[in-house]
Design an enzyme around this catalytic site. Structure first.
Site, PDB file in Angstrom:
ATOM      1  N   ARG A   1      -8.298  -0.642   5.501  1.00 25.33           N
ATOM      2  CA  ARG A   1      -7.533   0.404   4.817  1.00 25.33           C
ATOM      3  C   ARG A   1      -6.215  -0.155   4.307  1.00 25.33           C
ATOM      4  O   ARG A   1      -5.698   0.313   3.297  1.00 25.33           O
ATOM      5  CB  ARG A   1      -7.236   1.572   5.777  1.00 25.33           C
TER       6      ARG A   1
ATOM      7  N   ARG B   1       0.828  14.813  13.222  1.00 22.48           N
ATOM      8  CA  ARG B   1       1.674  14.468  12.072  1.00 22.48           C
ATOM      9  C   ARG B   1       1.799  15.689  11.168  1.00 22.48           C
ATOM     10  O   ARG B   1       1.028  15.878  10.239  1.00 22.48           O
ATOM     11  CB  ARG B   1       1.088  13.264  11.321  1.00 22.48           C
TER      12      ARG B   1
ATOM     13  N   CYS C   1      -3.974  12.445  13.637  1.00 24.85           N
ATOM     14  CA  CYS C   1      -4.719  11.205  13.466  1.00 24.85           C
ATOM     15  C   CYS C   1      -4.518  10.380  14.721  1.00 24.85           C
ATOM     16  O   CYS C   1      -3.887  10.841  15.665  1.00 24.85           O
ATOM     17  CB  CYS C   1      -4.249  10.454  12.231  1.00 24.85           C
TER      18      CYS C   1
ATOM     19  N   LYS D   1       0.823  -1.220   0.000  1.00 24.04           N
ATOM     20  CA  LYS D   1       0.000   0.000   0.000  1.00 24.04           C
ATOM     21  C   LYS D   1       0.854   1.266   0.000  1.00 24.04           C
ATOM     22  O   LYS D   1       0.615   2.190  -0.774  1.00 24.04           O
ATOM     23  CB  LYS D   1      -0.906  -0.013   1.239  1.00 24.04           C
ATOM     24  N   ASN D   2       1.856   1.304   0.879  1.00 19.01           N
ATOM     25  CA  ASN D   2       2.625   2.543   1.044  1.00 19.01           C
ATOM     26  C   ASN D   2       3.582   2.818  -0.117  1.00 19.01           C
ATOM     27  O   ASN D   2       4.193   3.889  -0.175  1.00 19.01           O
ATOM     28  CB  ASN D   2       3.399   2.528   2.368  1.00 19.01           C
TER      29      ASN D   2
ATOM     30  N   ASP E   1       5.603   0.878  12.089  1.00 19.89           N
ATOM     31  CA  ASP E   1       4.369   0.210  11.659  1.00 19.89           C
ATOM     32  C   ASP E   1       4.285  -1.247  12.137  1.00 19.89           C
ATOM     33  O   ASP E   1       3.273  -1.915  11.899  1.00 19.89           O
ATOM     34  CB  ASP E   1       4.229   0.266  10.132  1.00 19.89           C
TER      35      ASP E   1
HETATM   36  C1  UD1 Z   1       4.845   6.946   6.340  1.00 20.04           C
HETATM   37  C2  UD1 Z   1       3.917   5.751   6.309  1.00 20.04           C
HETATM   38  C3  UD1 Z   1       3.499   5.348   7.706  1.00 20.04           C
HETATM   39  C4  UD1 Z   1       4.745   5.136   8.587  1.00 20.04           C
HETATM   40  C5  UD1 Z   1       5.672   6.339   8.513  1.00 20.04           C
HETATM   41  C6  UD1 Z   1       6.996   6.120   9.234  1.00 20.04           C
HETATM   42  C7  UD1 Z   1       2.739   6.036   4.214  1.00 20.04           C
HETATM   43  C8  UD1 Z   1       1.459   6.357   3.526  1.00 20.04           C
HETATM   44  N1  UD1 Z   1       2.730   6.103   5.544  1.00 20.04           N
HETATM   45  O1  UD1 Z   1       4.114   8.024   6.902  1.00 20.04           O
HETATM   46  O2  UD1 Z   1       2.752   4.145   7.628  1.00 20.04           O
HETATM   47  O3  UD1 Z   1       4.346   4.922   9.905  1.00 20.04           O
HETATM   48  O4  UD1 Z   1       5.991   6.642   7.135  1.00 20.04           O
HETATM   49  O5  UD1 Z   1       7.672   5.032   8.711  1.00 20.04           O
HETATM   50  O6  UD1 Z   1       3.714   5.668   3.609  1.00 20.04           O
HETATM   51  N2  UD1 Z   1       7.457  14.715  10.205  1.00 20.04           N
HETATM   52  C9  UD1 Z   1       7.568  16.066  10.477  1.00 20.04           C
HETATM   53  N3  UD1 Z   1       7.255  16.950   9.488  1.00 20.04           N
HETATM   54  C10 UD1 Z   1       6.835  16.537   8.244  1.00 20.04           C
HETATM   55  C11 UD1 Z   1       6.733  15.164   7.971  1.00 20.04           C
HETATM   56  C12 UD1 Z   1       7.050  14.267   8.977  1.00 20.04           C
HETATM   57  O7  UD1 Z   1       7.956  16.451  11.570  1.00 20.04           O
HETATM   58  O8  UD1 Z   1       6.581  17.394   7.404  1.00 20.04           O
HETATM   59  C13 UD1 Z   1       7.794  13.734  11.258  1.00 20.04           C
HETATM   60  C14 UD1 Z   1       6.622  12.842  11.666  1.00 20.04           C
HETATM   61  O9  UD1 Z   1       5.797  13.459  12.625  1.00 20.04           O
HETATM   62  C15 UD1 Z   1       7.351  11.636  12.192  1.00 20.04           C
HETATM   63  C16 UD1 Z   1       8.584  11.531  11.288  1.00 20.04           C
HETATM   64  O10 UD1 Z   1       8.744  12.829  10.717  1.00 20.04           O
HETATM   65  O11 UD1 Z   1       7.807  11.870  13.510  1.00 20.04           O
HETATM   66  C17 UD1 Z   1       8.485  10.506  10.191  1.00 20.04           C
HETATM   67  O12 UD1 Z   1       7.265  10.669   9.497  1.00 20.04           O
HETATM   68  P1  UD1 Z   1       7.119  10.328   7.952  1.00 20.04           P
HETATM   69  O13 UD1 Z   1       8.244   9.423   7.548  1.00 20.04           O
HETATM   70  O14 UD1 Z   1       6.937  11.579   7.193  1.00 20.04           O
HETATM   71  O15 UD1 Z   1       5.759   9.529   7.928  1.00 20.04           O
HETATM   72  P2  UD1 Z   1       4.674   9.514   6.767  1.00 20.04           P
HETATM   73  O16 UD1 Z   1       5.336   9.650   5.446  1.00 20.04           O
HETATM   74  O17 UD1 Z   1       3.539  10.409   7.120  1.00 20.04           O
END
Ligand code: UD1
Length: 417
Positions: free
Chosen positions: A396, A121, A116, A22-23, A304
């Site tokens: 999902r 996030r 969420c 999915k991701n 995850d």
């Molecule tokens: C993706 C995955 C999710 C997984 C996560 C971490 C998808 C759709 N989802 O989520 O299942 O749990 O990676 O492996 O692929 N952060 C910030 N600012 C930002 C973006 C992120 O501070 O603009 C922080 C987040 O709060 C978190 C960390 O960075 O602490 C990592 O998050 P991120 O890798 O961005 O997660 P997602 O891409 O949302």
């Protein structure tokens, strides 16, 4: 809202197949917006999140057809630049259309994704990166409004490793003028596969698999066909389920190279793990040993799989410590597991898990995608009946999870409420 009724205590045995990731599919669906024409993805599971993304792409003007594990996206007529609140609030990954829309149409309006169930996030890293590429970004009435006639290459150093920000920035900059360098880029397999997809489309990205990606902008991209990688989190969930069984369980159609950290932790817990091609067999131990984990960006232990591993540790002989560093509030499953007679205490982002002899069935509630999967594993192991409410979360991200687990010996009934 459907619920699962699980008769626990039936050991899993045999083969469990893994579906497409999915991701990886979510960003690749968004990336297909970059090139007019038909892109075709195969090994695509039937998941609510993918349906939500298909819905969003249709709103933007793409034609999306799905069926029999394939998805065709025709991006010829992409012309609307808005991702509305109704969709983004349901699925945060909708933010992935920001980069491609900006690159293709010069403008994107994406509803600001809120928090969420797994905590706050932010998307600040996404926004700072596209600003560095020359976009003008405004936050208006709950929407991110980004504009740029032509993005320009830049050096972008992410202050934190982020899968989403890395991928969004990649999709924004592949057609920018000049060269972009991404430093401290995320190294998750889902980033690598997006790089492969973009390069097949005609992008020029080097450094795949490292934290330093270099992107030379190109003028044109073309639609392509690609088979999706298998889902490492689904595979990991089934491996952990196998580790709690009394019989060997083989997880098929998986990519063991994406699961090294989990495999190492399962071995430390006493499991025998045999890898043969794209299959992994787990021979569960008689007694589960306690193992500490700390979630980290790839190749570290994935956040995850934290909830699922905690279920395994709740049955270990001794005390283990689970430290969550990616999403510090991601512990909604703890109170539900304790309802099943686990003994887990929480102090900020650190959970102390005291192993118990057995879990006992109860009525519980699924709170987010991966927590739901953990509760299913716990329900399979718990003595008696477990009822898991609000299991729409699991649909999902897991394709027919109850059918797959039932075929391996579980007794799970989907109750359509
Ligand atoms: C993706 C995955 C999710 C997984 C996560 C971490 C998808 C759709 N989802 O989520 O299942 O749990 O990676 O492996 O692929 N952060 C910030 N600012 C930002 C973006 C992120 O501070 O603009 C922080 C987040 O709060 C978190 C960390 O960075 O602490 C990592 O998050 P991120 O890798 O961005 O997660 P997602 O891409 O949302």
């Amino acid at each position: 809202m459907d619920r699962f009724i699980i008769q626990g205590g039936n050991p899993l045995k045999g083969k469990i197949p893994v579906s497409g990731a999915k991701n990886a599919i979510l960003p690749i669906m968004a990336a297909s917006l970059l090139a007019p024409g038909k892109s075709v993805l195969s090994n695509v599971p039937n998941l609510i999140d993918l349906k939500s993304m298909a819905h969003l792409l249709r709103i933007i003007g793409a034609r999306v057809e799905t069926g029999e594990g394939r998805m065709q996206i025709d991006s010829t007529d992409v012309c609307y630049c808005e991702a509305p609140y109704e969709l983004v609030s349901k699925m945060r990954a909708s933010i992935y259309v920001l980069g491609p829309l900006l690159a293709r149409l010069g403008e994107a309006r994406v509803s600001f994704p809120g928090g969420c169930a797994i905590g706050t996030r932010p998307v600040d890293l996404h926004l700072k990166a596209i600003e560095k590429l020359g976009a003008e970004v405004n936050l208006e009435h709950g929407y991110i409004h980004a504009k740029a006639k032509k993005l320009k290459g830049a050096v972008i150093h992410f202050e934190k490793s982020s899968v989403g920000a890395t991928i969004n920035t990649l999709m924004a900059c592949v057609k920018a003028s000049g060269t972009t360098e991404l430093l401290n880029a995320a190294m998750e397999p889902e980033v690598d596969v997006t790089v492969d997809f973009l390069n097949q489309m005609g992008a020029k990205i080097t450094g795949k698999g490292t934290a330093h990606l270099v992107i030379k902008g190109v003028d044109e991209l073309f639609p392509v066909g690609m088979e999706m990688i298998s889902d490492r989190i689904e595979a990991g969930t089934f491996l952990i389920a196998g580790a709690m069984s009394t019989e060997p369980v083989t997880v098929t159609n998986c990519q063991p190279e994406h699961l090294e950290e989990l495999i190492s932790k399962l071995r430390s817990a006493g499991c025998e793990i045999i890898i043969e091609g794209n299959e992994i067999t787990v021979n569960p131990p008689k007694k589960i040993k306690p193992v500490d984990i700390t979630t980290l960006p790839y190749p570290g232990f994935p956040t995850d799989l934290q909830a699922q591993f905690m279920v395994l540790m709740s049955l270990a002989e001794g005390v283990s410590v689970v430290t969550e560093t990616i999403f510090p509030d991601r512990f909604m499953h703890v109170s539900e597991l304790n309802r099943l007679q686990a003994n887990i205490s929480l102090n900020l982002n650190i959970a102390t898990v005291k192993g118990v002899k057995e879990l006992g069935g109860a009525e519980i509630m699924a709170t987010d995608l991966r927590a739901s999967a953990a509760l299913v594993l716990a329900g399979i192991k718990a003595q008696g009946e477990t009822i898991i409410n609000r299991i729409y979360h699991i649909d999902r991200g897991y394709d027919r999870i109850e059918e797959k687990l039932n075929a391996a010996g579980a007794r799970i009934v989907r109750d359509k409420v």
